[in-house]
Design a protein around this motif. Structure first.
Motif, PDB file in Angstrom:
ATOM      1  N   VAL A 409      34.524  37.790  34.118  1.00  0.00           N
ATOM      2  CA  VAL A 409      35.492  37.965  35.576  1.00  0.00           C
ATOM      3  C   VAL A 409      35.619  36.804  36.038  1.00  0.00           C
ATOM      4  CG1 VAL A 409      35.717  39.350  37.547  1.00  0.00           C
ATOM      5  CG2 VAL A 409      34.725  40.597  35.368  1.00  0.00           C
ATOM      6  N   GLU A 410      36.630  36.150  36.328  1.00  0.00           N
ATOM      7  CA  GLU A 410      36.973  34.970  37.085  1.00  0.00           C
ATOM      8  C   GLU A 410      37.042  35.067  38.621  1.00  0.00           C
ATOM      9  OE1 GLU A 410      36.701  31.933  38.385  1.00  0.00           O
ATOM     10  OE2 GLU A 410      36.573  31.614  36.000  1.00  0.00           O
ATOM     11  N   LEU A 411      35.840  34.823  39.206  1.00  0.00           N
ATOM     12  CA  LEU A 411      35.878  34.995  40.830  1.00  0.00           C
ATOM     13  C   LEU A 411      36.812  33.989  41.403  1.00  0.00           C
ATOM     14  CD1 LEU A 411      31.949  35.432  41.394  1.00  0.00           C
ATOM     15  CD2 LEU A 411      33.885  37.307  41.151  1.00  0.00           C
ATOM     16  N   PHE A 415      43.423  34.487  45.612  1.00  0.00           N
ATOM     17  CA  PHE A 415      43.771  35.697  46.218  1.00  0.00           C
ATOM     18  C   PHE A 415      43.472  36.788  45.550  1.00  0.00           C
ATOM     19  CE2 PHE A 415      46.918  32.347  47.818  1.00  0.00           C
ATOM     20  CZ  PHE A 415      46.431  32.047  49.162  1.00  0.00           C
ATOM     21  N   ASP A 416      42.712  36.699  44.368  1.00  0.00           N
ATOM     22  CA  ASP A 416      42.289  37.959  43.833  1.00  0.00           C
ATOM     23  C   ASP A 416      40.807  37.927  43.782  1.00  0.00           C
ATOM     24  OD1 ASP A 416      44.272  39.916  42.190  1.00  0.00           O
ATOM     25  OD2 ASP A 416      45.025  37.754  42.198  1.00  0.00           O
ATOM     26  N   GLU A 417      40.207  37.115  44.629  1.00  0.00           N
ATOM     27  CA  GLU A 417      38.620  36.868  44.669  1.00  0.00           C
ATOM     28  C   GLU A 417      38.121  38.087  45.040  1.00  0.00           C
ATOM     29  OE1 GLU A 417      40.185  32.923  46.008  1.00  0.00           O
ATOM     30  OE2 GLU A 417      40.519  34.898  46.338  1.00  0.00           O
ATOM     31  N   GLU A 418      38.674  38.964  46.218  1.00  0.00           N
ATOM     32  CA  GLU A 418      37.959  40.053  46.684  1.00  0.00           C
ATOM     33  C   GLU A 418      38.281  41.189  45.605  1.00  0.00           C
ATOM     34  OE1 GLU A 418      37.427  42.102  50.989  1.00  0.00           O
ATOM     35  OE2 GLU A 418      39.247  40.592  50.608  1.00  0.00           O
ATOM     36  N   GLN A 419      39.267  41.427  44.932  1.00  0.00           N
ATOM     37  CA  GLN A 419      39.262  42.514  43.989  1.00  0.00           C
ATOM     38  C   GLN A 419      38.573  42.151  42.762  1.00  0.00           C
ATOM     39  OE1 GLN A 419      41.635  45.445  44.315  1.00  0.00           O
ATOM     40  NE2 GLN A 419      40.109  45.547  42.918  1.00  0.00           N
ATOM     41  N   ALA A 424      33.906  43.641  39.374  1.00  0.00           N
ATOM     42  CA  ALA A 424      32.590  43.084  38.981  1.00  0.00           C
ATOM     43  C   ALA A 424      31.501  44.172  39.220  1.00  0.00           C
ATOM     44  CB  ALA A 424      32.283  41.665  39.128  1.00  0.00           C
ATOM     45  N   GLY A 425      31.516  44.570  40.218  1.00  0.00           N
ATOM     46  CA  GLY A 425      30.685  45.699  40.717  1.00  0.00           C
ATOM     47  C   GLY A 425      30.627  46.853  39.866  1.00  0.00           C
ATOM     48  N   GLN A 426      31.965  47.278  39.735  1.00  0.00           N
ATOM     49  CA  GLN A 426      32.336  48.509  39.269  1.00  0.00           C
ATOM     50  C   GLN A 426      31.818  48.501  37.650  1.00  0.00           C
ATOM     51  OE1 GLN A 426      33.175  50.948  41.440  1.00  0.00           O
ATOM     52  NE2 GLN A 426      34.985  51.405  40.495  1.00  0.00           N
ATOM     53  N   LEU A 427      32.163  47.078  37.005  1.00  0.00           N
ATOM     54  CA  LEU A 427      31.693  47.093  35.716  1.00  0.00           C
ATOM     55  C   LEU A 427      30.235  47.275  35.395  1.00  0.00           C
ATOM     56  CD1 LEU A 427      34.556  44.367  34.842  1.00  0.00           C
ATOM     57  CD2 LEU A 427      34.399  46.644  34.006  1.00  0.00           C
ATOM     58  N   GLU A 428      29.710  46.448  36.402  1.00  0.00           N
ATOM     59  CA  GLU A 428      28.188  46.112  36.257  1.00  0.00           C
ATOM     60  C   GLU A 428      27.423  47.467  36.364  1.00  0.00           C
ATOM     61  OE1 GLU A 428      27.164  43.345  39.208  1.00  0.00           O
ATOM     62  OE2 GLU A 428      26.990  41.653  37.533  1.00  0.00           O
ATOM     63  N   ARG A 429      28.031  48.319  37.092  1.00  0.00           N
ATOM     64  CA  ARG A 429      27.432  49.822  37.269  1.00  0.00           C
ATOM     65  C   ARG A 429      27.652  50.741  36.197  1.00  0.00           C
ATOM     66  NH1 ARG A 429      28.937  48.681  42.760  1.00  0.00           N
ATOM     67  NH2 ARG A 429      31.079  49.456  42.468  1.00  0.00           N
ATOM     68  N   GLN A 433      28.001  43.981  30.657  1.00  0.00           N
ATOM     69  CA  GLN A 433      27.458  42.399  30.921  1.00  0.00           C
ATOM     70  C   GLN A 433      28.587  41.848  31.580  1.00  0.00           C
ATOM     71  OE1 GLN A 433      26.041  40.660  27.421  1.00  0.00           O
ATOM     72  NE2 GLN A 433      25.079  38.848  28.570  1.00  0.00           N
ATOM     73  N   VAL A 434      28.684  41.641  32.637  1.00  0.00           N
ATOM     74  CA  VAL A 434      29.418  40.737  33.451  1.00  0.00           C
ATOM     75  C   VAL A 434      29.137  39.363  33.611  1.00  0.00           C
ATOM     76  CG1 VAL A 434      30.656  40.748  35.849  1.00  0.00           C
ATOM     77  CG2 VAL A 434      30.114  42.890  34.749  1.00  0.00           C
TER      78      VAL A 434
END
Length: 722
Positions: A409-411, A415-419, A424-429, A433-434
């Protein structure tokens, strides 16, 4: 000449002049691109609401340009950094030229809006300030204001007892000059427009009448300020520096970006927009309170925040004023295998041409991987995935089904950093492996890798794309998706992911080139080979389709190829610092730009390889990278060769050739930097590449059910489809 001058020595003499003769300024080239976008808002061939959409896009484009590119130059001036542009200009000189061009562009935008307002009014669509509303509509709008708008507004007095309110990035507000009726005391009040409110209010009972929110607030100021006489009002809008710089000592990227996103909302003011009647005393107050050193200040008689006009286009159900709806085709090749993506890819490599062919095949590839018990592993890069992402859902389903799933996931996707933090949080939960990639480099490559257990052993299926895994942009961006089960590509994809996830730089790759490792060198080798062919009397040519070409090294290599006699045709949608058609430098280089219903986004390179283009023996590549320093030196990108005969034929003889033949959506770049719209010659048929692909199946995805004769073949005779 180098792109920058770290020594700070004066370049105002002959060296800078020579640079200006060889290269176009990147920022001014971008403004020329946005001029072409704005020109489509004035194109009578398009439906009116689509023209309004183009106007909106030109406004949004300009906002981003100011928040990022101009903000960078302002920052250089503010810190005393004399970094010279490719054409030898210091930041201060670039800013002066940019400001002149921005004012011209804004004037053109407001002229276009005035024309569109008149034309839309003839069709029953009103974009109004509310002054011409009928009494009944005025009553309904007043009630709407009282019930829906006034309660979320917060008037704030501007005086020593009240701190000046913070105006967020892209924030809009209204300053009111008031006189208290009881004692004739003067007062200045500010009302900031809450960011969650709609940009335009649809007048109740008037289904096709829209009023800007700031006009609604101004018209009902007497309701906000009972007991006061409204002496005047003025609307303003603020843009701030929105770039996020990564600090080398950042130890936790997730925490850093959460903080940086908050800082961006409070960045240095880059632009203050004022309406034409703005009170001078109020303007002085804003100048003082906002800290406008080096900021651009513009006054306009027209509407502020033109980018918001897209809300009207989306809200109106007027198919007669929009493009005829287009439904992408699902590749026949996949349907012939009963929708089994793996069977179709295993049988033969395939290219999907978006948006003409559905992005659903990419999603289905991942959905089938998630549900297939034979799949053991999925690895995926994510640069931009959008708000509602079926790709994210497929990855979560795969993890829940027990697959090993890795997501890069590219932080730093602007302008897509927040999304992306959210995803990333959804995937980790979900147990995925993020990985966040490199601190200094963005991972911009678009790659999926699925490992499947089969009778012969493990087989790797790969997807390489030129565009993002984004459900919205895939409907309007032209991109290419390449699917293959070739084990060489599978091994290379594995090496790429190991490089990003574990910093394990591959000593070699079998097929693909990777930046910043060897992509630049691979391009140089291919260009140099064309130079050798030209010098040895063999056919030598280069065709390329890119979003931008600003990298000095690549440009200089193409200049050398032109001088050697290599025939070069470039389709560059946006920024182009290369100056074509200059005798003794680039007389063999032609550059065009295509602007139309779809945004040209795919990156393709073709090299003649000793044969006349187009040729089955040409060397052909797709890429995630543009010819820009950031892509070649500061991003992880891929350059992917296409060797399968059908895939090669589609991308070279159909996609690239159609771009070169188009004479309805194209602009030709002149040696002096002007772009001239290409028109068919007298007696020459028009050729619109978007219409061609909307009406003809692709060569790779058409399957055996479609007769070859049903696909018009393109030839180099301009505009011919025989």
């Amino acid at each position: 000449m180098e792109m920058s001058n770290p020594t700070g020595r004066d370049q105002s003499g002959g060296a800078a002049a020579r640079s200006a003769d060889r290269y176009f300024n990147r920022e001014l080239s971008w403004l020329a691109f946005n001029d072409r976008v704005l020109a489509e808002a004035c194109n009578p061939k398009y439906p009116l609401l689509e023209r309004l959409r183009f106007l909106s896009i030109s406004g949004s484009n300009l906002d981003e340009f100011l928040m990022i590119r101009v903000a960078g130059l302002v920052g250089q001036v503010y810190r005393g950094i004399e970094a010279f542009s490719i054409d030898g200009k210091p930041p201060s000189q670039q800013l002066a030229e940019i400001r002149r061009r921005v004012r011209d562009l804004e004037t053109g935008q407001h002229d276009a809006l005035a024309d569109l307002r008149r034309s839309l009014a003839d069709e029953g669509v009103q974009i109004s300030d509310g002054t011409s509303l009928k009494p009944d509509a005025q009553r309904k709008l007043r009630k709407y204001f009282e019930d829906q708008i006034s309660r979320v507004l917060t008037p704030q007095a501007i005086d020593p007892a009240h701190p000046f309110p913070f105006v967020a990035n892209m924030g809009m507000g209204v300053l009111f000059k008031l006189t208290r009726k009881a004692d004739d005391a003067s007062l200045v009040e500010m009302v900031l427009v809450p960011s969650g409110m709609p940009r335009f209010v649809r007048v109740p009972g008037e289904e096709q009448t829209f009023i800007p929110i700031e006009s609604v607030i101004s018209r009902h100021a007497h309701l906000l300020f009972p007991g006061f006489k409204v002496e005047g009002s003025g609307v303003f809008r603020v843009l701030r520096d929105s770039d996020i710089e990564i600090e080398e000592e950042a130890e936790d990227l997730v925490r850093y970006f959460r903080t940086a996103i908050q800082r961006r909302r409070r960045g240095r003011v880059i632009l203050l927009e004022l309406d034409g009647d703005f009170d001078r005393a109020a303007e002085a107050l804003l100048r003082e309170q906002l800290g406008l050193e080096e900021a651009l200040i513009t006054k306009t008689e027209g509407m502020l925040g033109i980018g918001g006009l897209s809300g009207i286009v989306d809200a109106l159900d007027r198919p007669d004023l929009k493009f005829k709806p287009y439904t992408p085709r699902y590749p026949e090749r996949v349907m012939e295998h009963d929708g089994d993506c793996f069977a179709a890819i295993r049988a033969k490599d395939i290219v999907i041409h978006h948006p003409y062919e559905s992005f659903e095949v990419v999603v289905d590839f991942l959905r089938q991987a998630a549900a297939d018990p034979a799949v053991v592993s999925i690895k995926q890069t994510l640069y931009r995935a959008g708000n509602q992402s079926p790709v994210i859902n497929a990855l979560i389903e795969a993890a829940e089904a027990g697959k090993s799933v890795t997501a890069v996931v590219e932080l730093k996707a602007r302008f897509d950093e927040e999304q992306n933090l959210h995803w990333a949080g959804q995937l980790e939960r979900a147990g995925i492996q993020v990985i966040y990639g490199f601190v200094d480099w963005k991972t911009h490559a678009k790659v999926s890798m699925v490992v499947r257990r089969e009778d012969e052993g493990y087989r790797t299926y790969c997807h390489f794309g030129t565009g993002n895994y984004h459900p919205v942009t895939t409907k309007v961006y032209t991109d290419l998706s390449f699917f293959t089960a070739d084990p060489r590509f599978g091994r290379d994809a594995g090496r790429l992911f190991n490089f990003v996830t574990g910093y394990v730089e591959p000593p070699r790759t079998e097929q693909i080139a990777i930046s910043p490792i060897d992509l630049r060198e691979r391009l140089y080798e291919l260009i140099d080979r064309e130079i050798e062919n030209a010098q040895e009397g063999r056919p030598a040519a280069i065709w390329a389709k890119l979003n931008a070409i600003t990298e000095k090294g690549v440009i200089d290599r193409l200049y050398a190829a032109s001088r050697a006699g290599v025939q070069i045709d470039l389709v560059i949608r946006g920024n182009c610092c290369l100056r074509p058609g200059v005798p003794g430098l680039s007389e063999n280089i032609r550059v065009k730009s295509i602007i139309g219903r779809f945004l040209e986004h795919s990156r393709i390179w073709a090299f003649a390889n000793g044969y006349s283009l187009p040729s089955a023996r040409a060397k052909l590549f797709i890429s995630s990278a543009d010819a820009m320093s950031r892509n070649l030196d500061r991003r992880v990108e891929v350059l992917v060769p296409l060797r399968n005969r059908t895939v090669h034929d589609q991308v070279l003889n159909q996609v690239l050739l159609a771009n070169l033949l188009d004479n309805e959506l194209s602009w030709r770049l002149q040696p002096d930097g002007r772009y001239c719209r290409i028109e068919p010659e007298p007696g020459e048929p028009g050729f619109n590449l978007h219409a061609y692909f909307m009406n003809n199946p692709s060569l790779s995805g058409r399957g055996t059910a479609i007769d070859d004769a049903s696909v018009p073949k393109l030839t180099l005779k301009r505009g011919a489809a025989s």
